[in-house]
Design a protein around this motif. Structure first.
Motif, PDB file in Angstrom:
ATOM      1  N   MET A   1       1.091  -1.330  -0.071  1.00  0.00           N
ATOM      2  CA  MET A   1      -0.022   0.268  -0.519  1.00  0.00           C
ATOM      3  C   MET A   1       1.183   0.848   0.052  1.00  0.00           C
ATOM      4  SD  MET A   1      -2.856   0.948   2.230  1.00  0.00           S
ATOM      5  CE  MET A   1      -3.291   2.158   2.777  1.00  0.00           C
ATOM      6  N   ASN A   2       0.521   2.414  -0.642  1.00  0.00           N
ATOM      7  CA  ASN A   2       0.875   3.450  -0.948  1.00  0.00           C
ATOM      8  C   ASN A   2       1.101   4.543   0.317  1.00  0.00           C
ATOM      9  OD1 ASN A   2       3.283   5.121  -1.807  1.00  0.00           O
ATOM     10  ND2 ASN A   2       1.660   5.167  -3.775  1.00  0.00           N
ATOM     11  N   ARG A   3       2.678   5.010   0.699  1.00  0.00           N
ATOM     12  CA  ARG A   3       2.375   6.351   2.460  1.00  0.00           C
ATOM     13  C   ARG A   3       1.282   6.733   2.050  1.00  0.00           C
ATOM     14  NH1 ARG A   3       6.786   9.598   4.022  1.00  0.00           N
ATOM     15  NH2 ARG A   3       5.739  10.041   6.113  1.00  0.00           N
ATOM     16  N   LEU A   4       0.115   7.356   3.393  1.00  0.00           N
ATOM     17  CA  LEU A   4      -1.061   8.542   3.040  1.00  0.00           C
ATOM     18  C   LEU A   4      -0.056   9.803   3.747  1.00  0.00           C
ATOM     19  CD1 LEU A   4      -3.895   6.620   4.108  1.00  0.00           C
ATOM     20  CD2 LEU A   4      -3.590   7.330   1.599  1.00  0.00           C
ATOM     21  N   LEU A   5       0.067  10.428   3.006  1.00  0.00           N
ATOM     22  CA  LEU A   5       1.026  11.671   3.300  1.00  0.00           C
ATOM     23  C   LEU A   5       0.349  13.279   4.232  1.00  0.00           C
ATOM     24  CD1 LEU A   5       2.946  12.618   0.856  1.00  0.00           C
ATOM     25  CD2 LEU A   5       3.676  11.837   2.517  1.00  0.00           C
ATOM     26  N   LYS A   6       0.478  13.695   5.055  1.00  0.00           N
ATOM     27  CA  LYS A   6      -0.427  14.538   5.514  1.00  0.00           C
ATOM     28  C   LYS A   6      -0.470  15.423   4.782  1.00  0.00           C
ATOM     29  CE  LYS A   6       0.814  13.996   9.976  1.00  0.00           C
ATOM     30  NZ  LYS A   6       1.284  14.235  11.784  1.00  0.00           N
ATOM     31  N   VAL A   7      -1.300  16.853   4.690  1.00  0.00           N
ATOM     32  CA  VAL A   7      -0.984  17.998   3.674  1.00  0.00           C
ATOM     33  C   VAL A   7      -0.275  18.849   4.083  1.00  0.00           C
ATOM     34  CG1 VAL A   7      -2.345  20.547   3.329  1.00  0.00           C
ATOM     35  CG2 VAL A   7      -3.561  18.488   3.750  1.00  0.00           C
ATOM     36  N   GLU A   8       0.637  19.092   5.172  1.00  0.00           N
ATOM     37  CA  GLU A   8       1.645  19.603   5.744  1.00  0.00           C
ATOM     38  C   GLU A   8       3.947  18.766   4.936  1.00  0.00           C
ATOM     39  OE1 GLU A   8      -0.315  18.858   7.506  1.00  0.00           O
ATOM     40  OE2 GLU A   8      -1.725  20.549   8.173  1.00  0.00           O
ATOM     41  N   GLU A   9       3.069  17.604   4.472  1.00  0.00           N
ATOM     42  CA  GLU A   9       3.753  16.827   3.806  1.00  0.00           C
ATOM     43  C   GLU A   9       4.375  16.999   2.800  1.00  0.00           C
ATOM     44  OE1 GLU A   9       4.951  13.323   6.882  1.00  0.00           O
ATOM     45  OE2 GLU A   9       2.711  13.042   5.107  1.00  0.00           O
ATOM     46  N   GLU A  12       6.289  20.532   1.565  1.00  0.00           N
ATOM     47  CA  GLU A  12       6.870  20.320   1.881  1.00  0.00           C
ATOM     48  C   GLU A  12       7.718  19.399   1.080  1.00  0.00           C
ATOM     49  OE1 GLU A  12      10.466  17.856   4.608  1.00  0.00           O
ATOM     50  OE2 GLU A  12       8.360  18.964   6.231  1.00  0.00           O
ATOM     51  N   ARG A  13       7.179  18.648   0.429  1.00  0.00           N
ATOM     52  CA  ARG A  13       7.351  17.788  -0.717  1.00  0.00           C
ATOM     53  C   ARG A  13       7.369  19.412  -2.057  1.00  0.00           C
ATOM     54  NH1 ARG A  13       6.983  11.924  -1.279  1.00  0.00           N
ATOM     55  NH2 ARG A  13       7.365  11.729   0.967  1.00  0.00           N
ATOM     56  N   LEU A  14       6.640  19.560  -2.338  1.00  0.00           N
ATOM     57  CA  LEU A  14       6.729  20.758  -3.280  1.00  0.00           C
ATOM     58  C   LEU A  14       7.237  21.631  -3.294  1.00  0.00           C
ATOM     59  CD1 LEU A  14       2.471  20.184  -4.015  1.00  0.00           C
ATOM     60  CD2 LEU A  14       4.275  18.992  -4.457  1.00  0.00           C
ATOM     61  N   GLY A  15       7.584  22.003  -2.315  1.00  0.00           N
ATOM     62  CA  GLY A  15       8.110  23.411  -1.149  1.00  0.00           C
ATOM     63  C   GLY A  15       7.034  24.118  -1.651  1.00  0.00           C
ATOM     64  N   THR A  16       5.885  24.361  -0.852  1.00  0.00           N
ATOM     65  CA  THR A  16       5.072  25.623  -1.121  1.00  0.00           C
ATOM     66  C   THR A  16       4.290  25.359   0.557  1.00  0.00           C
ATOM     67  OG1 THR A  16       3.418  24.004  -1.009  1.00  0.00           O
ATOM     68  CG2 THR A  16       4.378  25.000  -3.995  1.00  0.00           C
ATOM     69  N   THR A  17       3.686  26.526   0.233  1.00  0.00           N
ATOM     70  CA  THR A  17       2.873  26.457   1.671  1.00  0.00           C
ATOM     71  C   THR A  17       2.014  25.685   1.317  1.00  0.00           C
ATOM     72  OG1 THR A  17       1.751  28.317   1.125  1.00  0.00           O
ATOM     73  CG2 THR A  17       3.512  29.329   2.027  1.00  0.00           C
ATOM     74  N   VAL A  18       2.121  25.183   2.809  1.00  0.00           N
ATOM     75  CA  VAL A  18       0.070  24.849   3.003  1.00  0.00           C
ATOM     76  C   VAL A  18      -1.013  25.260   2.454  1.00  0.00           C
ATOM     77  CG1 VAL A  18      -0.583  23.709   4.242  1.00  0.00           C
ATOM     78  CG2 VAL A  18       1.159  23.618   5.317  1.00  0.00           C
ATOM     79  N   ARG A  19      -1.077  25.830   2.153  1.00  0.00           N
ATOM     80  CA  ARG A  19      -2.649  26.452   1.601  1.00  0.00           C
ATOM     81  C   ARG A  19      -1.967  26.350  -0.381  1.00  0.00           C
ATOM     82  NH1 ARG A  19      -3.375  33.397   0.351  1.00  0.00           N
ATOM     83  NH2 ARG A  19      -5.304  32.952  -0.990  1.00  0.00           N
ATOM     84  N   PHE A  20      -1.286  26.230  -0.544  1.00  0.00           N
ATOM     85  CA  PHE A  20      -1.622  25.303  -2.347  1.00  0.00           C
ATOM     86  C   PHE A  20      -1.938  23.977  -2.423  1.00  0.00           C
ATOM     87  CE2 PHE A  20       0.558  23.246  -6.078  1.00  0.00           C
ATOM     88  CZ  PHE A  20       0.320  23.803  -6.325  1.00  0.00           C
ATOM     89  N   PRO A  21      -1.426  22.549  -1.731  1.00  0.00           N
ATOM     90  CA  PRO A  21      -2.078  21.715  -1.860  1.00  0.00           C
ATOM     91  C   PRO A  21      -3.567  21.607  -0.920  1.00  0.00           C
ATOM     92  CG  PRO A  21      -0.302  21.326   0.143  1.00  0.00           C
ATOM     93  CD  PRO A  21       0.030  22.592  -0.319  1.00  0.00           C
TER      94      PRO A  21
END
Length: 69
Positions: A1-9, A12-21
């Motif tokens: 099963m694939n890992r489920l990421l939090k919005v904050e994670e 961080e991976r996209l290099g943006t603020t939490v607002r974007f995801p």
């Protein structure tokens, strides 16, 4: 099963603020999973989103003779 990421994670991976995801989720532009009141995004979905929005560079050949202005 694939890992489920939090919005904050994801942010961080996209290099943006939490607002974007969060905006992607609100506009239904990315697949997400609701776990109770929590929102999670599968890791493969983030990778697919980045791959789908990656723009390859264009190689432009310059001619040996340039035009006179």
């Amino acid at each position: 099963m694939n890992r489920l990421l939090k919005v904050e994670e994801v942010a961080e991976r996209l290099g943006t603020t939490v607002r974007f995801p969060r905006r992607l989720i609100e506009e239904r532009r990315i697949t997400f999973v609701k776990v109770g009141r929590h929102v999670r995004i599968p890791e493969h979905v983030v990778e697919a989103y980045v791959a789908a929005h990656t723009v390859e560079p264009v190689n432009v050949r310059r001619s040996a003779y340039r035009r006179a202005a």
